[in-house]
Design a protein around this motif. Sequence first.
Motif, PDB file in Angstrom:
ATOM      1  N   VAL A  75      -2.088  -9.640   9.778  1.00  0.00           N
ATOM      2  CA  VAL A  75      -3.375  -8.435  10.362  1.00  0.00           C
ATOM      3  C   VAL A  75      -4.155  -8.339   8.680  1.00  0.00           C
ATOM      4  CG1 VAL A  75      -3.318  -5.935  10.977  1.00  0.00           C
ATOM      5  CG2 VAL A  75      -2.041  -8.037  12.580  1.00  0.00           C
ATOM      6  N   ILE A  76      -5.778  -7.916   9.439  1.00  0.00           N
ATOM      7  CA  ILE A  76      -6.422  -7.752   8.483  1.00  0.00           C
ATOM      8  C   ILE A  76      -7.069  -6.949   8.728  1.00  0.00           C
ATOM      9  CG2 ILE A  76      -8.049  -8.135   6.484  1.00  0.00           C
ATOM     10  CD1 ILE A  76      -7.398 -11.011   6.631  1.00  0.00           C
ATOM     11  N   VAL A  77      -6.150  -5.798   8.414  1.00  0.00           N
ATOM     12  CA  VAL A  77      -7.777  -4.262   8.496  1.00  0.00           C
ATOM     13  C   VAL A  77      -8.803  -4.131   7.852  1.00  0.00           C
ATOM     14  CG1 VAL A  77      -7.864  -1.890   8.469  1.00  0.00           C
ATOM     15  CG2 VAL A  77      -5.763  -3.208   9.362  1.00  0.00           C
ATOM     16  N   LEU A  78      -9.890  -3.546   8.674  1.00  0.00           N
ATOM     17  CA  LEU A  78     -11.328  -3.862   8.217  1.00  0.00           C
ATOM     18  C   LEU A  78     -11.385  -2.053   8.153  1.00  0.00           C
ATOM     19  CD1 LEU A  78     -13.189  -6.907  10.276  1.00  0.00           C
ATOM     20  CD2 LEU A  78     -11.923  -6.569   8.190  1.00  0.00           C
ATOM     21  N   SER A  79     -12.226  -1.503   7.833  1.00  0.00           N
ATOM     22  CA  SER A  79     -12.459   0.359   7.660  1.00  0.00           C
ATOM     23  C   SER A  79     -13.738   0.525   6.857  1.00  0.00           C
ATOM     24  CB  SER A  79     -11.117   0.841   6.928  1.00  0.00           C
ATOM     25  OG  SER A  79     -10.730   2.110   7.349  1.00  0.00           O
ATOM     26  N   ASN A  80     -13.818   1.600   7.176  1.00  0.00           N
ATOM     27  CA  ASN A  80     -14.973   2.230   6.672  1.00  0.00           C
ATOM     28  C   ASN A  80     -14.673   3.635   5.866  1.00  0.00           C
ATOM     29  OD1 ASN A  80     -17.854   1.187   7.883  1.00  0.00           O
ATOM     30  ND2 ASN A  80     -17.072   1.672   9.366  1.00  0.00           N
ATOM     31  N   THR A  81     -13.741   4.023   5.734  1.00  0.00           N
ATOM     32  CA  THR A  81     -12.818   4.174   4.597  1.00  0.00           C
ATOM     33  C   THR A  81     -12.946   4.201   3.644  1.00  0.00           C
ATOM     34  OG1 THR A  81     -11.706   5.496   7.381  1.00  0.00           O
ATOM     35  CG2 THR A  81     -10.562   6.301   5.087  1.00  0.00           C
ATOM     36  N   GLN A  82     -13.072   4.767   2.868  1.00  0.00           N
ATOM     37  CA  GLN A  82     -13.286   4.310   1.260  1.00  0.00           C
ATOM     38  C   GLN A  82     -12.087   5.223   0.381  1.00  0.00           C
ATOM     39  OE1 GLN A  82     -15.427   2.429   0.162  1.00  0.00           O
ATOM     40  NE2 GLN A  82     -16.095   2.101   2.426  1.00  0.00           N
ATOM     41  N   GLY A  83     -11.195   6.106   1.502  1.00  0.00           N
ATOM     42  CA  GLY A  83      -9.787   6.327   0.866  1.00  0.00           C
ATOM     43  C   GLY A  83      -9.213   6.175   0.621  1.00  0.00           C
ATOM     44  N   LYS A  84      -8.507   6.332  -1.050  1.00  0.00           N
ATOM     45  CA  LYS A  84      -7.176   5.509  -0.665  1.00  0.00           C
ATOM     46  C   LYS A  84      -5.903   5.608  -0.936  1.00  0.00           C
ATOM     47  CE  LYS A  84      -4.798   6.983  -4.882  1.00  0.00           C
ATOM     48  NZ  LYS A  84      -4.531   7.170  -6.226  1.00  0.00           N
ATOM     49  N   GLU A  85      -5.915   6.022   0.284  1.00  0.00           N
ATOM     50  CA  GLU A  85      -4.485   7.112   0.856  1.00  0.00           C
ATOM     51  C   GLU A  85      -4.624   6.431   2.290  1.00  0.00           C
ATOM     52  OE1 GLU A  85      -3.293  11.677   3.484  1.00  0.00           O
ATOM     53  OE2 GLU A  85      -3.824  11.111   1.224  1.00  0.00           O
ATOM     54  N   ASP A  86      -5.977   6.138   3.111  1.00  0.00           N
ATOM     55  CA  ASP A  86      -5.677   5.458   3.898  1.00  0.00           C
ATOM     56  C   ASP A  86      -5.039   3.877   3.940  1.00  0.00           C
ATOM     57  OD1 ASP A  86      -6.510   7.567   5.928  1.00  0.00           O
ATOM     58  OD2 ASP A  86      -9.102   7.842   5.411  1.00  0.00           O
ATOM     59  N   GLU A  87      -5.839   3.285   2.567  1.00  0.00           N
ATOM     60  CA  GLU A  87      -5.983   2.570   2.558  1.00  0.00           C
ATOM     61  C   GLU A  87      -4.020   2.043   2.366  1.00  0.00           C
ATOM     62  OE1 GLU A  87      -6.510  -1.303  -0.929  1.00  0.00           O
ATOM     63  OE2 GLU A  87      -7.419   1.086  -0.857  1.00  0.00           O
ATOM     64  N   ILE A  88      -3.046   2.798   1.600  1.00  0.00           N
ATOM     65  CA  ILE A  88      -1.525   2.770   0.913  1.00  0.00           C
ATOM     66  C   ILE A  88      -1.236   3.603   2.754  1.00  0.00           C
ATOM     67  CG2 ILE A  88      -0.221   4.565   0.125  1.00  0.00           C
ATOM     68  CD1 ILE A  88      -2.245   5.454  -2.275  1.00  0.00           C
ATOM     69  N   ASN A  89      -2.221   3.822   3.381  1.00  0.00           N
ATOM     70  CA  ASN A  89      -1.024   4.093   4.728  1.00  0.00           C
ATOM     71  C   ASN A  89      -0.773   3.308   5.757  1.00  0.00           C
ATOM     72  OD1 ASN A  89      -0.462   7.191   4.518  1.00  0.00           O
ATOM     73  ND2 ASN A  89      -1.867   7.732   4.963  1.00  0.00           N
ATOM     74  N   VAL A  90      -2.089   2.433   6.115  1.00  0.00           N
ATOM     75  CA  VAL A  90      -2.592   0.827   6.276  1.00  0.00           C
ATOM     76  C   VAL A  90      -1.748   0.063   6.039  1.00  0.00           C
ATOM     77  CG1 VAL A  90      -4.123  -0.786   7.134  1.00  0.00           C
ATOM     78  CG2 VAL A  90      -4.521   2.028   6.872  1.00  0.00           C
ATOM     79  N   LEU A  91      -1.430  -0.459   4.285  1.00  0.00           N
ATOM     80  CA  LEU A  91      -0.600  -1.284   3.977  1.00  0.00           C
ATOM     81  C   LEU A  91       0.920  -0.711   4.075  1.00  0.00           C
ATOM     82  CD1 LEU A  91      -2.685  -1.858   0.826  1.00  0.00           C
ATOM     83  CD2 LEU A  91      -2.581  -3.443   2.642  1.00  0.00           C
ATOM     84  N   MET A  92       1.224   0.299   4.111  1.00  0.00           N
ATOM     85  CA  MET A  92       2.047   0.169   4.371  1.00  0.00           C
ATOM     86  C   MET A  92       2.860   0.467   5.765  1.00  0.00           C
ATOM     87  SD  MET A  92       3.997   1.889   1.220  1.00  0.00           S
ATOM     88  CE  MET A  92       5.575   2.268   1.827  1.00  0.00           C
ATOM     89  N   ALA A  93       1.862   0.466   6.720  1.00  0.00           N
ATOM     90  CA  ALA A  93       2.705   0.684   8.435  1.00  0.00           C
ATOM     91  C   ALA A  93       2.797  -1.038   8.746  1.00  0.00           C
ATOM     92  CB  ALA A  93       1.366   1.631   9.355  1.00  0.00           C
ATOM     93  N   GLY A  94       2.090  -2.157   7.666  1.00  0.00           N
ATOM     94  CA  GLY A  94       2.637  -2.791   8.042  1.00  0.00           C
ATOM     95  C   GLY A  94       1.440  -4.587   8.058  1.00  0.00           C
ATOM     96  N   ALA A  95      -0.453  -3.600   7.913  1.00  0.00           N
ATOM     97  CA  ALA A  95      -1.134  -4.800   7.570  1.00  0.00           C
ATOM     98  C   ALA A  95      -0.997  -5.349   5.557  1.00  0.00           C
ATOM     99  CB  ALA A  95      -2.578  -4.051   7.696  1.00  0.00           C
ATOM    100  N   ASP A  96      -1.576  -7.026   6.572  1.00  0.00           N
ATOM    101  CA  ASP A  96      -1.209  -7.738   5.479  1.00  0.00           C
ATOM    102  C   ASP A  96      -2.433  -7.409   4.354  1.00  0.00           C
ATOM    103  OD1 ASP A  96       1.187  -9.418   6.240  1.00  0.00           O
ATOM    104  OD2 ASP A  96       0.012  -9.617   8.192  1.00  0.00           O
ATOM    105  N   ASP A  97      -3.353  -6.723   4.711  1.00  0.00           N
ATOM    106  CA  ASP A  97      -4.590  -6.532   3.106  1.00  0.00           C
ATOM    107  C   ASP A  97      -5.758  -5.277   3.880  1.00  0.00           C
ATOM    108  OD1 ASP A  97      -5.874  -6.747   1.277  1.00  0.00           O
ATOM    109  OD2 ASP A  97      -7.029  -8.905   1.916  1.00  0.00           O
ATOM    110  N   TYR A  98      -6.448  -5.076   3.324  1.00  0.00           N
ATOM    111  CA  TYR A  98      -7.213  -3.501   3.504  1.00  0.00           C
ATOM    112  C   TYR A  98      -8.447  -3.880   2.807  1.00  0.00           C
ATOM    113  CZ  TYR A  98      -8.781   1.069   4.352  1.00  0.00           C
ATOM    114  OH  TYR A  98      -9.266   1.928   4.542  1.00  0.00           O
ATOM    115  N   ILE A  99      -9.358  -4.013   4.402  1.00  0.00           N
ATOM    116  CA  ILE A  99     -11.042  -4.353   3.817  1.00  0.00           C
ATOM    117  C   ILE A  99     -11.664  -3.417   3.860  1.00  0.00           C
ATOM    118  CG2 ILE A  99     -13.300  -6.124   3.258  1.00  0.00           C
ATOM    119  CD1 ILE A  99     -10.851  -8.765   4.460  1.00  0.00           C
TER     120      ILE A  99
END
Length: 140
Positions: A75-99
């Motif tokens: 799973v690669i998550v695409l997001s408009n969110t620029q915050g570091k906290e959201d990226e960390i939460n997404v990766l901790m929830a299981g995403a394989d990458d965050y763009i």
Amino acid sequence: MRILIIDSDKELSSKIDDKLKDLGYQCDIVENADDGNYFLDIRNYNLILIDFDILKINSLDYLTNIKTIYTKSSVIVLSNTQGKEDEINVLMAGADDYIRKPIDLDILQIRIEVKLRFGASNIIEINELIISPEEEKIIY
């Protein structure tokens, strides 16, 4: 290789789809999580590209659920969110990458190739019979 794109941005989804099809990937595009669930139930995907922003409510739970049920799909998550906290939460929830958006399609291509490089093929070959579950094909 089959990829599911879950994104409400039709223009971006179309550009991603065109790029990936040119590279030989099979893609399905849906605009919301409910349609994404439907396609996940009827097909096997090597990779899921998901716009995290369309989920709104319970997005981390949705992501965790996908990774729990479809363990072989990256799973690669695409997001408009620029915050570091959201990226960390997404990766901790299981995403394989965050763009973060806006997305550079060449960078996306490389990240997809990296994720899929480690996946084993499910192709079964018996003499002249070839079964490819990912492509839903049987060749004889």
